[in-house]
Every structure is written in structure tokens, then in C-alpha cells.
Motif scaffolding. Structure first.
Motif, PDB file in Angstrom:
ATOM      1  N   UNK A 242      11.587   7.456  -0.664  1.00  0.00           N
ATOM      2  CA  UNK A 242      12.988   7.219  -0.318  1.00  0.00           C
ATOM      3  C   UNK A 242      13.744   6.918  -1.601  1.00  0.00           C
ATOM      4  N   UNK A 243      15.057   7.047  -1.540  1.00  0.00           N
ATOM      5  CA  UNK A 243      15.887   6.887  -2.734  1.00  0.00           C
ATOM      6  C   UNK A 243      15.773   5.474  -3.298  1.00  0.00           C
ATOM      7  N   UNK A 244      15.608   5.405  -4.604  1.00  0.00           N
ATOM      8  CA  UNK A 244      15.593   4.132  -5.320  1.00  0.00           C
ATOM      9  C   UNK A 244      16.591   4.230  -6.468  1.00  0.00           C
ATOM     10  N   UNK A 245      17.438   3.231  -6.621  1.00  0.00           N
ATOM     11  CA  UNK A 245      18.462   3.186  -7.669  1.00  0.00           C
ATOM     12  C   UNK A 245      19.440   4.359  -7.552  1.00  0.00           C
ATOM     13  N   UNK A 248      18.151  10.764  -5.854  1.00  0.00           N
ATOM     14  CA  UNK A 248      17.661  11.552  -4.718  1.00  0.00           C
ATOM     15  C   UNK A 248      16.154  11.779  -4.802  1.00  0.00           C
ATOM     16  N   UNK A 249      15.533  11.950  -3.643  1.00  0.00           N
ATOM     17  CA  UNK A 249      14.125  12.303  -3.553  1.00  0.00           C
ATOM     18  C   UNK A 249      14.027  13.695  -2.955  1.00  0.00           C
ATOM     19  N   UNK A 250      13.095  14.509  -3.452  1.00  0.00           N
ATOM     20  CA  UNK A 250      13.024  15.894  -2.971  1.00  0.00           C
ATOM     21  C   UNK A 250      11.628  16.299  -2.488  1.00  0.00           C
ATOM     22  N   UNK A 251      10.645  15.390  -2.576  1.00  0.00           N
ATOM     23  CA  UNK A 251       9.310  15.671  -2.028  1.00  0.00           C
ATOM     24  C   UNK A 251       8.856  14.411  -1.294  1.00  0.00           C
ATOM     25  N   UNK A 252       9.536  14.126  -0.187  1.00  0.00           N
ATOM     26  CA  UNK A 252       9.335  12.845   0.473  1.00  0.00           C
ATOM     27  C   UNK A 252       8.981  12.933   1.949  1.00  0.00           C
ATOM     28  N   UNK A 253       9.172  14.092   2.562  1.00  0.00           N
ATOM     29  CA  UNK A 253       8.961  14.183   4.002  1.00  0.00           C
ATOM     30  C   UNK A 253       8.581  15.617   4.398  1.00  0.00           C
ATOM     31  N   UNK A 281       6.669   5.484   4.258  1.00  0.00           N
ATOM     32  CA  UNK A 281       7.766   5.680   5.215  1.00  0.00           C
ATOM     33  C   UNK A 281       7.189   5.844   6.610  1.00  0.00           C
ATOM     34  N   UNK A 282       7.626   5.002   7.546  1.00  0.00           N
ATOM     35  CA  UNK A 282       7.150   5.089   8.927  1.00  0.00           C
ATOM     36  C   UNK A 282       7.621   6.371   9.601  1.00  0.00           C
ATOM     37  N   UNK A 283       8.607   7.040   9.010  1.00  0.00           N
ATOM     38  CA  UNK A 283       9.142   8.269   9.604  1.00  0.00           C
ATOM     39  C   UNK A 283       8.225   9.466   9.388  1.00  0.00           C
ATOM     40  N   UNK A 284       7.287   9.372   8.460  1.00  0.00           N
ATOM     41  CA  UNK A 284       6.410  10.500   8.156  1.00  0.00           C
ATOM     42  C   UNK A 284       5.204  10.525   9.091  1.00  0.00           C
ATOM     43  N   UNK A 285       4.996  11.661   9.735  1.00  0.00           N
ATOM     44  CA  UNK A 285       3.825  11.883  10.576  1.00  0.00           C
ATOM     45  C   UNK A 285       2.768  12.551   9.702  1.00  0.00           C
ATOM     46  N   UNK A 286       1.862  11.752   9.179  1.00  0.00           N
ATOM     47  CA  UNK A 286       0.909  12.258   8.183  1.00  0.00           C
ATOM     48  C   UNK A 286      -0.084  13.250   8.775  1.00  0.00           C
TER      49      UNK A 286
END
Length: 398
Positions: A242-245, A248-253, A281-286
Motif C-alpha cells: 500500500x502507498x507509503x509517504x 504509488x504502488x504498482x505490484x501490490x494486488x 494487506x487483508x484485501x489480498x486473496x493469496x
């Protein structure tokens, strides 16, 4: 059927963990890199050969590279990127020449990973890595002093970060700064805060869409060449996802992974499946990620995180935490079965334990190795994962 290939990351003889020690814990392969070569330069064949000989002299195999880092000109789409892409391709050719065919890399901005505490003491007395969003916000607002950073946070979040920062001593503030600026495995040197600020200001001007475009440009240039020589590229997810500072994040989900795999369809364009990075991230279904993209997984990092209700997480024991490791291992073994049946892909996928705790005698040499890369904590993880894999195979009658 073949088991997962048990590998261990090694940073060289001067960083606290020796090849002889790694051999004793049952690892079959080494994950290593020519860290002395500046990012963007070609890895000379003689350096690659020397590292391979050093690893093999201990009866171990250099299984894959982690990482051939990507120059910022490629990430940011600068005019000199084509020259650095050409260097990257030559490095891949040099690796293939001596029999290294899997390369892990990442496209993360600023730093490779972000933690706010490198010595979080667990109830057991062991030490782990931790990310605290309030501490991260405090760094962003009052140390980094990002322009207009306040609008990124709710008023409540801002006040929490302000109270947190004001409650820190000078030494504690420095410790927070150093924890964040230490996020570059392969070097003990901290990123200079001024350099971090310059790089940060640059990347803030680039949208997620542009960063994805730059990643696609890179892949479309290197993947055809990698395919010719049999190299499997395996991108590592963003950490945390997820975004920090404000970056953007581009390989996160799931959607990010789908984009990068589809932008350049090829068996050589693959993924390093990292359960800790994606699991933060709880949103990711691994399990779904393994099931849907399993044929493009070329390398596996297995670690666990314990997600907390306030958005923080810490590195948990490999078999406990918020990630259901037994479900992931079952999905991975099923992917191996598919590969054996269809004859496509490597069945003994290389896997390594990741970010072990600091415990027992490792506490005596805490400063000798990189944060997260202790010997005993990772050895414990390797043993736990090996037992889990064998138990699942027994249950599936494999």
C-alpha cells in the motif's frame, strides 16, 4: 514428485551468516547477487563466475539471483533508460552463460521495503520487524517533511502522529529515521536523508499509471531477450502493498499482477510470490493469486505477518500470524502437480524462508547481519515450512 527446492538468501562472507552454516541447516541452494556492482552497470562475467565458484566450493548450488536491481532511470522513464536496459540485458546473458536462469527483481520506488521498527520485541523475547502506520506518518510529516503531506491524513491520524513524534526522545527519533532509511538489503549503509528527499520529490511527480507504463516498457524490452536465453524473470511485490509517504504502488494486488503479466505475455515474465508482502494487506486473496497465476510463479518467499487492527503489522512466526500458511502450501503443491502433469514449468520451484526472528545465539551477533536475515530465525522457518510441505503431501497422498 519433487519437493520445493529449499534455498537461503546469502549476502556474502562479511555479513554474519556463512555458507558453511547455511549448509548445516539443510538448504540446497543459495540465493545471492553481485552486490558490489553499482546499480545499472553490467555484471562482469568474471564477477559472476567468482561468486558461483565460492558458493559451489561449499557444496551448495547458486540457484538464482536476488536481485538484479533496476536503475531509477528505467523506473522513472528518463532518457538514459535505454542504455541501462541494454546493460540489464547483457547481465542476463552473462548469468545465462554460467547457468543461472532465474532472476528475482523489484520495481519498488525509494526503498526496497519499509519498516518503522527493526527490533520489535515479541512476548517470547525474540525480535522481529514491524510496521506502524502512526510512526510512518510521523516520519513523513516531521522528519521527511513532505510538502502537503498533512492532506494525506485524517485529522485524527495527524494528531496521533504528532503526539507520537512529540513523545519520542532525540535518540528514538533517530532510531525511527534509521529504520526507514535501512530498507535496502545488500548494504549496511543507510540511505542519506537528503538523497531520500530528492528521490522522493521526483517519484511523487509520477502517477501510478506512468509507473506501470515504465514497467511495461522495461518488460517489453527485456522479456523477448530473456526468453531467447531461457531466463525466467520474477518480479517481487511491493512491501508493504500500500502507498507509503504518498508514493504509488504498482505490484501490490491481484489487478496489479494481472496487468504486469498480461502486458508482456511470456513464460519468462513471471512472479516472485511473497506471502509476507502480499499478506500485509487483508484485501489480498493469496490462494487465488497462486491458483490464477501459479504457472508464472518462478520463485517463492514464505513468511508470515500478524496484522493488527490499527493498520500495523509485525513479522510473525512462519506458521502463525494472519497468513494461513497451510492453505498457501497446499495451493503451491497443487500447482506443482499441474506442472508435473502438463510438463510445463519447473516442478521443484525454489522457495526460501524470509525475515526470520532474531533469537537465541543470534542475539549475540545482532549487528553482524541484515535486519530480517538472521541465521537461526530463518533456519527455524525453513524447518517449519519443510515439515508443513511434507505433511500436506502426505495428506494429499503425493
Amino acid at each position: 514428485m519433487k519437493y520445493l527446492k529449499k534455498t537461503f538468501r546469502w549476502f556474502g562472507p562479511s555479513f554474519g551468516v556463512s555458507l558453511d552454516e547455511i549448509k548445516q541447516i539443510g538448504a540446497e541452494g543459495i540465493v545471492a547477487a553481485c552486490q558490489e556492482i553499482p546499480v545499472g552497470d553490467v555484471w562482469p562475467l568474471e564477477n559472476i563466475v567468482a561468486l558461483k565458484k565460492e558458493i559451489e566450493s561449499r557444496g551448495l548450488e547458486w540457484s538464482l539471483v536476488e536481485s538484479v536491481n533496476i536503475h531509477t532511470s528505467i523506473k522513472y522513464g528518463l532518457p538514459e533508460r535505454d542504455a541501462h536496459i541494454a546493460n540489464y540485458i547483457q547481465t542476463l546473458k552473462n548469468l545465462a552463460e554460467i547457468g543461472i536462469f532465474t532472476v528475482c527483481y523489484n520495481f519498488m520506488q525509494l526503498i526496497d521495503w519499509t519498516r518503522t521498527d527493526l527490533d520489535y520485541i515479541l512476548p517470547t523475547g525474540a525480535s522481529a520487524l514491524r510496521y506502524n502506520p502512526i510512526a510512518a506518518a510521523a516520519f513523513d510529516l516531521f522528519i521527511l517533511k513532505r510538502e502537503n503531506a498533512k492532506v494525506s491524513y485524517t485529522n485524527e491520524h495527524y494528531c496521533e502522529a504528532s503526539d507520537y513524534f512529540n513523545g519520542l526522545s532525540t535518540i528514538q527519533r533517530k532510531k525511527l529515521e534509521e529504520a526507514i532509511l535501512a530498507g535496502m538489503p545488500g548494504s549496511r549503509a543507510l540511505i542519506a536523508l537528503d538523497d531520500f528527499k530528492i528521490n522522493h520529490a521526483t517519484v511523487l511527480k509520477i502517477s501510478k499509471e506512468k509507473l506501470q507504463e515504465n514497467l511495461a516498457y522495461f518488460l517489453k524490452a527485456i522479456i523477448p531477450e530473456a526468453e531467447k536465453i531461457g531466463i525466467r524473470m520474477a518480479i517481487h511485490p511491493d512491501d508493504p502493498p500500500f502507498s507509503v509517504f504518498g508514493v504509488p504502488r504498482i505490484v501490490s494486488n491481484y489487478e496489479d499482477i494481472k496487468f504486469l503479466l498480461e502486458c508482456c505475455p511470456s513464460p519468462s515474465n513471471g512472479l516472485t510470490f511473497c506471502s509476507g508482502s502480499l499478506g500485509a494487506s487483508a484485501d489480498n486473496d493469496l490462494v487465488k493469486i497462486i491458483e490464477d497465476f501459479g504457472n508464472r510463479i518462478h520463485f517463492i518467499h514464505l513468511r508470515n505477518v500478524s496484522r493488527q487492527g490499527d493498520g500495523s503489522f509485525y513479522e510473525a512466526d512462519h506458521l502463525s500470524g494472519s497468513v494461513a500458511m497451510e492453505k498457501l502450501m497446499k495451493a503451491i503443491v497443487k500447482e506443482q502437480v499441474k506442472r508435473k502433469q502438463n510438463g510445463l514449468g519447473i516442478v521443484d520451484i525454489p522457495m526460501r524462508p524470509d525475515h526470520g526472528h532474531i533469537l537465541l545465539d543470534d542475539k549475540k551477533r545482532h549487528n553482524d547481519f541484515y535486519s530480517g536475515y538472521s541465521l537461526i530465525g530463518r533456519a527455524l522457518g525453513l524447518a517449519q515450512l519443510t515439515g508443513l510441505e511434507r505433511g500436506i503431501r502426505e495428506g494429499l497422498a503425493l
